[in-house]
Design a protein around this motif. Structure first.
Motif, PDB file in Angstrom:
ATOM      1  N   ASP A 135      -2.382  -5.679   3.048  1.00 53.98           N
ATOM      2  CA  ASP A 135      -1.670  -4.573   3.696  1.00 53.98           C
ATOM      3  C   ASP A 135      -2.435  -3.288   3.377  1.00 53.98           C
ATOM      4  OD1 ASP A 135       0.062  -2.694   4.687  1.00 53.98           O
ATOM      5  OD2 ASP A 135       1.817  -3.416   3.575  1.00 53.98           O
ATOM      6  N   VAL A 136      -3.298  -2.896   4.302  1.00 49.38           N
ATOM      7  CA  VAL A 136      -4.176  -1.749   4.081  1.00 49.38           C
ATOM      8  C   VAL A 136      -3.378  -0.462   3.864  1.00 49.38           C
ATOM      9  CG1 VAL A 136      -6.052  -0.384   5.078  1.00 49.38           C
ATOM     10  CG2 VAL A 136      -6.004  -2.847   5.415  1.00 49.38           C
ATOM     11  N   ALA A 137      -2.281  -0.316   4.579  1.00 46.12           N
ATOM     12  CA  ALA A 137      -1.459   0.884   4.423  1.00 46.12           C
ATOM     13  C   ALA A 137      -0.879   0.950   3.006  1.00 46.12           C
ATOM     14  CB  ALA A 137      -0.337   0.899   5.463  1.00 46.12           C
ATOM     15  N   ARG A 143      -3.384   3.821  -3.787  1.00 48.87           N
ATOM     16  CA  ARG A 143      -4.552   4.621  -4.183  1.00 48.87           C
ATOM     17  C   ARG A 143      -4.208   6.107  -4.262  1.00 48.87           C
ATOM     18  NH1 ARG A 143      -9.328   1.919  -0.562  1.00 48.87           N
ATOM     19  NH2 ARG A 143      -9.769   0.219  -1.986  1.00 48.87           N
ATOM     20  N   THR A 144      -3.478   6.576  -3.257  1.00 51.24           N
ATOM     21  CA  THR A 144      -3.087   7.984  -3.240  1.00 51.24           C
ATOM     22  C   THR A 144      -2.177   8.304  -4.420  1.00 51.24           C
ATOM     23  OG1 THR A 144      -3.261   8.000  -0.832  1.00 51.24           O
ATOM     24  CG2 THR A 144      -2.007   9.776  -1.833  1.00 51.24           C
TER      25      THR A 144
END
Length: 103
Positions: free
Chosen positions: A67-69, A75-76
């Motif tokens: 799930d890239v999102a 990460r953020t």
């Protein structure tokens, strides 16, 4: 002690191998191509090995299911310091995994 090297020793000769796969010897005609050796070895995979190869091809061709999102959101959060680790949840999941592996 000294020894004279005079080249008077007999030279050991190897028997000439029959067929085109023998190595070229000094003085042989090298204008003709040398034939390739026939394959004597073979590999035969078991059904399990073939299944693993098929699985590897599927995993390599299919999307990883990431799930890239969600990854970008984590990460953020890590970058801005707002990501918090819940040790209770981690411990609970580790115990669940241990139970599954014990069965």
């Amino acid at each position: 002690m000294t020894h004279k090297i005079d080249g008077g020793l007999p030279i050991a000769r190897l028997p000439e191998a029959a067929g085109p796969t023998s190595p070229a010897r000094a003085g042989n005609d090298r204008s003709q191509p040398i034939g390739a050796a026939t394959a004597a070895d073979s590999v035969r995979l078991t059904g399990e090995a073939e299944g693993l190869q098929a699985l590897e091809r599927q995993l390599g061709a299919a999307p990883a299911g990431i799930d890239v999102a969600r990854v970008n959101a984590v990460r953020t959060a890590i970058a801005d310091g707002s990501y918090r680790v819940d040790p209770q949840q981690i411990a609970s999941r580790m115990l669940d995994l241990d139970r599954e592996l014990a069965q």
